[in-house]
Structure formats: C-alpha cells, structure tokens
Write an enzyme that holds these catalytic residues in place. Structure first.
Site, short mmCIF file in Angstrom:
data_model
loop_
_atom_site.label_atom_id
_atom_site.label_comp_id
_atom_site.label_asym_id
_atom_site.label_seq_id
_atom_site.Cartn_x
_atom_site.Cartn_y
_atom_site.Cartn_z
N ARG A 1 0.86 -1.18 0.00
CA ARG A 1 0.00 0.00 0.00
C ARG A 1 0.90 1.23 0.00
O ARG A 1 1.96 1.23 0.64
CB ARG A 1 -0.92 0.04 1.23
CG ARG A 1 -2.10 -0.92 1.16
CD ARG A 1 -3.15 -0.47 0.13
NE ARG A 1 -4.31 -1.34 0.06
CZ ARG A 1 -4.45 -2.36 -0.79
NH1 ARG A 1 -3.51 -2.63 -1.66
NH2 ARG A 1 -5.55 -3.09 -0.79
N ASP B 1 3.94 0.08 -7.28
CA ASP B 1 2.62 -0.25 -7.85
C ASP B 1 1.52 0.46 -7.08
O ASP B 1 0.35 0.39 -7.48
CB ASP B 1 2.40 -1.76 -7.82
CG ASP B 1 1.12 -2.17 -8.54
OD1 ASP B 1 0.92 -1.69 -9.68
OD2 ASP B 1 0.32 -2.94 -7.98
N GLU C 1 -2.90 7.76 -4.20
CA GLU C 1 -3.34 7.23 -5.50
C GLU C 1 -4.84 7.37 -5.73
O GLU C 1 -5.31 7.36 -6.87
CB GLU C 1 -2.95 5.76 -5.63
CG GLU C 1 -3.70 4.80 -4.72
CD GLU C 1 -3.26 3.34 -4.90
OE1 GLU C 1 -2.06 3.06 -4.80
OE2 GLU C 1 -4.14 2.50 -5.15
N HIS D 1 -1.33 0.47 -9.64
CA HIS D 1 -2.01 -0.53 -8.79
C HIS D 1 -2.57 -1.67 -9.66
O HIS D 1 -3.76 -1.95 -9.65
CB HIS D 1 -3.14 0.13 -7.98
CG HIS D 1 -3.49 -0.64 -6.74
ND1 HIS D 1 -3.82 -0.04 -5.55
CD2 HIS D 1 -3.55 -1.97 -6.49
CE1 HIS D 1 -4.09 -0.95 -4.64
NE2 HIS D 1 -3.94 -2.14 -5.18
P1 NAI Z 1 -1.18 -11.49 4.36
O1 NAI Z 1 -2.12 -11.09 5.43
O2 NAI Z 1 -1.22 -12.90 3.85
O3 NAI Z 1 0.31 -11.19 4.82
C1 NAI Z 1 0.69 -10.03 5.49
C2 NAI Z 1 1.90 -10.36 6.34
O4 NAI Z 1 2.32 -9.16 6.98
C3 NAI Z 1 1.60 -11.38 7.44
O5 NAI Z 1 2.55 -12.43 7.42
C4 NAI Z 1 1.70 -10.58 8.72
O6 NAI Z 1 2.19 -11.35 9.82
C5 NAI Z 1 2.66 -9.48 8.32
N1 NAI Z 1 2.50 -8.27 9.13
C6 NAI Z 1 1.36 -7.63 9.46
N2 NAI Z 1 1.61 -6.54 10.18
C7 NAI Z 1 2.95 -6.49 10.31
C8 NAI Z 1 3.84 -5.59 10.95
N3 NAI Z 1 3.39 -4.52 11.62
N4 NAI Z 1 5.16 -5.85 10.87
C9 NAI Z 1 5.62 -6.95 10.22
N5 NAI Z 1 4.83 -7.83 9.61
C10 NAI Z 1 3.52 -7.60 9.64
O7 NAI Z 1 -1.41 -10.44 3.17
P2 NAI Z 1 -1.07 -10.61 1.63
O8 NAI Z 1 -2.24 -11.24 0.97
O9 NAI Z 1 0.27 -11.22 1.48
O10 NAI Z 1 -1.02 -9.08 1.15
C11 NAI Z 1 0.06 -8.21 1.50
C12 NAI Z 1 -0.15 -6.80 0.98
O11 NAI Z 1 -0.38 -6.76 -0.41
C13 NAI Z 1 -1.34 -6.02 1.57
O12 NAI Z 1 -0.92 -4.75 1.95
C14 NAI Z 1 -2.33 -5.86 0.47
O13 NAI Z 1 -3.12 -4.73 0.65
C15 NAI Z 1 -1.38 -5.78 -0.70
N6 NAI Z 1 -2.04 -6.12 -1.95
C16 NAI Z 1 -1.69 -5.42 -3.07
C17 NAI Z 1 -2.28 -5.71 -4.28
C18 NAI Z 1 -1.89 -4.99 -5.53
O14 NAI Z 1 -2.63 -5.10 -6.54
N7 NAI Z 1 -0.79 -4.27 -5.56
C19 NAI Z 1 -3.30 -6.76 -4.38
C20 NAI Z 1 -3.51 -7.49 -3.15
C21 NAI Z 1 -2.92 -7.16 -1.98
#
Ligand code: NAI
Length: 341
Positions: free
Chosen positions: A233, A257, A262, A294
């Site tokens: 994000r 991205d 945005e 994005h």
């Molecule tokens: P997920 O929930 O599977 O993984 C997130 C990881 O971050 C978890 O392992 C969690 O333990 C860790 N985490 C959370 N807070 C933390 C902190 N304060 N410090 C360290 N680690 C922390 O999520 P996923 O599916 O892997 O998505 C990750 C990111 O990708 C999200 O921000 C989501 O919004 C973004 N995203 C971007 C997209 C795009 O089109 N560019 C599409 C989908 C998701």
C-alpha cells in the site's frame, strides 16, 4: 440480491458476468467511485460492492446506512479504506476477498525488479525511437544478491520463493515468521534487513504500525543504491522521504505499484489533464523509478477469483451462512494475528 457495484472497470465486468451465472444476483454496474457524494446511488440496494480506491469513511457509511444498505462487499483484500468501527456501530456488515492470487502480485513485484534492474522501461522507449545504444543500461546479476522481504504472508512468501529461484539470498521480517519458509529464508530484525538488503520489497498490510514504515530514518539505514519495491500500500512509504533519498542516490531504484495519494488518480485516464499531485509528478521524472497504477492484482486468474468470492460472500450473507470472509473492527489488532488485508 440487488448489488450496486461501484467503481466498475471494464476489465472486471466480464468476470462478474461470468461468475454470476452461478449466483444470479441482480448487479448494477456503476462507474463512479464510492464517496460520500455518490453514496446516494446505493438507494434501494441492500448490497454495495466496492474496490480498493472507494472511500468508505464515516460520512459515506452514514449515507449508505440511511439508504438501506446492509452489506458492504469489498472486492479487494485490503480494507484500510473502510472505517470498520463506524461500520460496526451502524450495523453494516463488511466482507472481503482475502486471497485471490498471491502469485499475481508477487509476479508483478518481480516484473518491477527485473524491469528496473535491466532498464527495460528505458530500453523499450529508446529502441522505438531508433536509438540502439546501450549506454546507461547496465544492470546487475540478481543471482547472489540479498533480497529483504518485509511481510511474508501470502504474497511475500511467494515473492521470497521467486527470488530464491533466481539464486538470491532472501532475508525477511514479519511479526509472525512462517515456520516452513524459515527453512529457506533467514528472519532478521528490520534494522538488520535494512543494513543487508540490496533489494527491499514491501508486503505488509497498511495499518497504524506500518504507516510510513519506510521513512527517512529507515531509508538512511539501507545500503546506498538500494532497490525499493512497493506492491503493498502506498502509505507504507513516506513519499517525501523517498524523493529525498532518490535525489541523494541513497535509493538507487524504486518500483511502485501503489502510491500514498493514489485515490482518484490511479485507475483513471488523466492523460488530457494537468497532474495536480506534485510528489507523483516528481516521482515520474526519475529515470530509475517505475510506477504502475495498482495493477499487481490484474491477471485473469485473480479477477475470476475476486468475482467468484465476492458473489459467494454475498450469497452466504443472503442465506445466513457463516461469513468466513467478514472483517470486523479490532479483529486484526493483536500482534499474534496480524493478517489484516
Ligand atoms: P497477508 O495477510 O497474507 O500477509 C501479510 C503479512 O504481513 C503477514 O505475514 C503478517 O504477519 C505481516 N504483518 C502484518 N503486520 C505487520 C507488521 N506490523 N510488521 C511486520 N509484519 C507484519 O497479506 P497478503 O495477501 O500477502 O497481502 C500483503 C499486501 O499486499 C497487503 O498490503 C495488500 O493490501 C497488498 N495487496 C496489493 C495488491 C496490488 O494489486 N498491488 C493486491 C492485493 C494485496
């Protein structure tokens, strides 16, 4: 159910139409983004379906409630754009699509790494203009480089494995390390990751603790000339600090991205308008910055999964089944269960 689908994009409509053969919901495809100004369009619809750049702030939520909306079906994993506390106070139920294709986003992050390193974006422009010189296009072998992955959830772990496939050494930071990934990846502190990594890639959700996790002080701890990749994000990075670090050469490459501001810009065709965002305009002037609007999620597979899961979430609500993908205020606030997007 009657669904008002806000911020409809042509690329997703065909997937919703195809998936809806199974569910037979009554979908109205609306072009405007959902904001407090457009929320009245939801009048008569028990369900609104929203995308990542819709704005579900308290004002919007109050209008939705007044118009009789019961369910907010997010067709995104992230929900940082919804005021969950106010939604809960108003009795609005919120569901999302927690995982649709971690490969789509991880592979896009990889595309940014490769394009920046081998200057594909610049080479493409040059060759089209008949300039076949190689000056300024020297890259580096990924093999043997150290990649720092911040957040090794669904997307970060796929990205880490792709980087291992290139022969990189992968180090990682996560509040909740993945035990199986730890066999191939070394978990380190954030400071240690900053000190060691040639490439830093962000895959944590946006929340209070991660907002501007990459600020001036974090950037100063990184290796000079580091490559920074953000498909998480925008507000994970303090854009002003990044611009400063790009100007000084502290950051050698940035692949973005997502961007802090945005909303209202990404997903829109503004090619006939004057860009009003000076920080974005500045970012776009750097030869070593690659911005995509994005599009990490934008694969056929991800779009099909988003449509199907969204409509399934709505059917589950209609049929009073357990809502497996519901998001509620406070449910992700503990440090032991931070899977928040
Ligand atoms: P997920 O929930 O599977 O993984 C997130 C990881 O971050 C978890 O392992 C969690 O333990 C860790 N985490 C959370 N807070 C933390 C902190 N304060 N410090 C360290 N680690 C922390 O999520 P996923 O599916 O892997 O998505 C990750 C990111 O990708 C999200 O921000 C989501 O919004 C973004 N995203 C971007 C997209 C795009 O089109 N560019 C599409 C989908 C998701």
């Amino acid at each position: 159910m009657k669904i008002a689908l806000f911020d409809t994009h042509p690329f997703e409509r065909e997937h919703f139409e195809a998936a809806n053969c199974e569910f037979a919901h009554d979908i109205s495809y609306l072009e405007p983004r959902l904001t407090h100004l457009t929320a009245r369009l939801a009048s008569g619809y028990p369900v609104v379906c929203c995308f990542a750049n819709d704005n579900l702030d308290p004002e919007t939520l109050k209008v939705l409630k007044q118009e009789g909306v019961q369910l907010i079906a997010l067709r995104s994993a992230g929900f940082n754009h919804v005021d969950l506390k106010v939604a809960s106070d108003l009795g609005l139920v919120v569901v999302r699509v927690p995982a649709y294709s971690p490969h789509a986003v991880a592979e896009h992050a990889t595309a940014l790494v490769l394009s920046l390193n081998r200057r594909i974006h610049r080479a493409h422009q040059r060759v089209r203009e008949g300039n076949f010189s190689l000056a300024g296009l020297v890259g580096f072998d990924l093999h043997g480089k150290t990649v720092g992955v911040i957040g090794t959830g669904r997307i970060g772990s796929v990205f880490a494995k792709i980087m291992l496939g290139f022969g990189c050494r992968v180090i990682a930071y996560d509040l909740l390390p993945d035990k199986s990934l730890a066999k191939e990846v070394e978990y380190v502190s954030l400071d240690s990751l900053y000190r060691q990594a040639d490439i830093v890639s962000l895959h944590v959700p946006l929340k209070a603790q991660t907002r501007h996790v990459i600020d001036q002080s974090a950037l100063a701890k990184m290796k000079k000339g580091v490559m920074l990749i953000n498909t998480g994000r925008g507000a994970l990075i303090d854009t002003g600090a990044l611009i400063g670090a790009l100007k000084s050469g502290q950051v050698g490459f940035a692949g973005l991205d997502v961007y802090e501001e945005e909303e209202g810009v990404f997903f829109e065709d503004l090619s006939n308008e004057v860009l009003q965002d000076d920080q974005l305009a500045r970012l776009l002037t750097f030869p070593n910055v690659l911005v995509t609007a994005h599009q990490g999620f934008l694969t056929e597979e991800a779009l099909a999964n988003i449509a199907r899961t969204t409509l399934q979430n709505i059917s589950d609500y209609e049929n009073k089944k357990p809502l497996l993908n519901e998001v509620r205020d406070g449910m992700f606030k503990t440090t032991s269960s931070p899977h928040t997007n």
